[in-house]
Design an enzyme around this catalytic site. Structure first.
Site: not given
Ligand SMILES: CC(=O)OP(=O)(O)O
Ligand SMILES: [Mg+2]
Ligand SMILES: Nc1ncnc2c1ncn2[C@@H]1O[C@H](COP(=O)(O)OP(=O)(O)O)[C@@H](O)[C@H]1O
Length: 404
Positions: A385, A92, A181, A242, A10
Site C-alpha cells: 500500500e 493513507r 483497502h 470485527r 499509513n
Molecule cells: C479499512 C481497514 O479496515 O483498514 P485496516 O485493515 O488497516 O484496519
Molecule cells: Mg492493513
C-alpha cells in the site's frame, strides 16, 4: 536539486506504518512501524535500507508523538523531514466518501471533509487526520497528499454500491457501499494481471485482502465491480476484531433486549468480535498454533472465518462470470497457507485448486500456487500500500507547480 523523495504515512487506529521512497527509481530508503500507540509500552521498529534495523519500546501516547518518533528515527539516518530532497508526504486516508475519487492535495477544505467523515470511519479517519496535521506542522511548505482507501471502489455499479433501503433515507445520509483497502485492491489486481502475463484490462481477478481488517473485491479489467466492506469497514469478511456481515436485527435485539447502547454495540462489533470474539485471539498464527494443540474454539473460529471467505469467493465468481485469478494478500493472505488451502478446497469444479508444494513456499515475491493445469490461477501477491500511495502521490505533485 531535484526532489524525488516521498514519505508515506499509513496511520491506523493504534499504529503508524511508514516508508520513505525515492521515486526516481522507486527505491525504498527506509521503512518502519510504530505499534501499540497509547498503550503502556509502544514499540518502534525502524529499518533503513543501508543499515541495521533498530527496535525499541517506550511510551508513545498518541499519533502526534508517534510521528515525532518517526521523524527522529529518519533523522538518525540522515533522512530527516527537513531534507530538501523530500517532494511530498503521502497519507493513507481510509474514508473519502463519494467526493474523493483521486489522490488529492490536502488543504483546509479537504481536512474538513475527512473530519466530517469520522462517524463512518471512527477507528481510522481520526488517526489519519492527526498524521496529516503533525506532518503539516513539521513541513508546512511541502505538499501533503491524501490517497483514499475508497477511491478505487468508486467504479462500482449502482447495483453493487446501493443497499436495498429507502432511497430517500439512503441519499439523505449518504448511505451506500464505499469499500476500503482500495490502494491494496488496485495494486494487487494489477500485479496479479502482470503475473499472468496480461494487461490489467484483460484480467478478471478476485482479490482477498486478509489482514487484521479484511476485505474481498471483484475486479473486472482493472475496475472494481464489487467489494465486501460497505458504508464502514465493518461489513463483509470475518476479521481480527470485527464481525463482518450479520443480520442488522442483531443490533436492535441487543438494544431492546440486551439493554446495550449504540456505542456499546459499535465497540462490540468493531473491537470484540471477529476472531478475537470467537476464540480470544485475533492473530492467525496463534489460532493455527492452538488448532495444532486440539483447541476447539480456535478450530471453530477458523471454520467460521473460512466459511465466510468461501461465500465471497463464490459470490464474486458469479459477479465476474469469468475469473482469471484469485489473489491472496496482506498478513494472513500472504502467510497463512492453511487459510489459502481451506478457502479453495473442493472447488475443482470451479477450476480452483492449490498445489500443496507451491502453497507451502514462503517468499516475498508474487507467485502462483495453483497447479499449472488449473483453469483459474490462485496466486499469493504481497501488497504494498505504501508504494502505491507513494506512486500516486508523486504522480500528482511531479511536474506540477505544487513542487517548487
Ligand atoms: C479499512 C481497514 O479496515 O483498514 P485496516 O485493515 O488497516 O484496519
Ligand atoms: Mg492493513
Ligand atoms: N506467519 C503468519 N501466519 C499467519 N498469519 C500471519 C502471519 N504473519 C502475520 N499474520 C497475520 O496477519 C495479521 C496482520 O496483517 P496486516 O496485513 O499487517 O494487517 P493490518 O495492516 O490490518 O495491521 C496478523 O494479525 C496475523 O493474523
Amino acid at each position: 536539486m531535484t526532489s524525488s523523495r516521498v514519505l508515506v504515512l499509513n496511520s491506523g487506529s493504534s499504529s503508524v506504518k511508514y516508508q520513505l521512497l525515492d521515486m526516481s527509481d522507486s527505491r525504498r530508503l527506509a521503512q518502519g512501524l510504530v505499534e501499540r500507540i497509547g498503550e503502556e509500552t509502544s514499540r518502534v521498529k525502524h529499518s533503513p535500507a543501508d543499515g541495521e534495523t533498530r527496535e525499541w519500546s517506550g511510551a508513545i501516547s498518541d499519533h502526534d508523538a508517534a510521528l515525532k518518533a518517526v521523524a527522529q528515527e529518519l533523522s538518525r539516518d540522515g533522512l530527516g523531514l527537513d531534507s530538501p530532497e523530500l517532494a511530498a508526504i503521502g497519507h493513507r486516508v481510509v474514508h473519502g466518501g463519494k467526493h474523493f475519487t483521486e489522490p488529492t492535495v490536502i488543504d483546509d477544505t479537504v481536512l474538513a471533509e475527512i473530519e466530517r467523515l469520522i462517524p463512518v470511519a471512527p477507528l481510522h479517519n481520526p488517526a489519519n487526520l492527526t498524521g496529516i496535521r503533525t506532518a503539516q506542522a513539521l513541513r508546512p511548505d511541502l505538499p501533503q497528499v491524501a490517497v483514499f482507501d475508497t477511491a478505487f471502489h468508486t467504479t462500482m455499479p449502482e447495483s453493487a454500491a446501493r443497499y436495498a433501503i429507502d432511497v430517500e433515507t439512503a441519499d439523505a445520509h449518504r448511505i451506500r457501499r464505499y469499500g476500503f483497502h482500495g490502494t491494496s485492491h488496485a495494486y494487487v489486481s494489477r500485479a496479479t494481471a502482470k503475473l499472468l502475463g496480461k494487461a490489467p484490462e484483460e484480467a478478471n481477478v478476485i482479490v482477498l485482502h486478509l489482514g487484521n481488517g479484511a476485505s474481498a473485491s471483484a475486479v473486472r479489467g482493472g475496475r472494481c465491480v464489487d467489494t465486501s466492506m460497505g458504508l464502514t469497514p465493518l461489513e463483509g469478511l470475518v476479521m481480527g476484531t470485527r464481525s463482518g456481515d450479520l443480520d442488522p436485527a442483531v443490533i436492535f435485539h441487543l438494544m431492546r433486549v440486551g439493554g446495550m447502547s449504540a456505542d456499546e454495540i459499535d465497540n462490540l462489533l468493531n473491537k470484540k468480535s471477529g476472531l478475537i470474539g470467537l476464540c480470544g485471539d485475533n492473530d492467525m498464527r496463534e489460532i493455527r498454533r492452538r488448532i495444532e494443540e486440539g483447541d476447539e474454539s480456535a478450530q471453530l473460529a477458523f471454520d467460521i472465518y473460512i466459511h465466510r471467505l468461501r461465500k465471497y469467493i463464490g459470490a464474486y465468481y458469479a459477479v465476474l462470470g469469468r475469473v482469471d485469478a484469485v489473489a491472496f494478500t496482506a498478513g494472513v493472505g500472504e502467510n497463512a497457507s492453511a487459510v489459502r488451502e481451506a478457502a479453495v478446497a473442493g472447488l475443482a469444479e470451479l477450476g480452483l485448486a492449490v498445489d500443496d508444494e507451491l502453497n507451502a513456499v514462503r517468499s516475498d515475491e508474487p507467485r502462483l500456487i495453483s497447479p499449472p493445469s488449473a483453469r483459474v490461477a490462485v496466486a499469493v501477491v504481497p501488497t504494498d500500500e505504501e508504494l502505491e500511495i507513494a506512486t500516486q502521490t508523486y504522480a500528482l505533485v511531479k511536474g506540477s507547480d505544487i513542487l517548487t
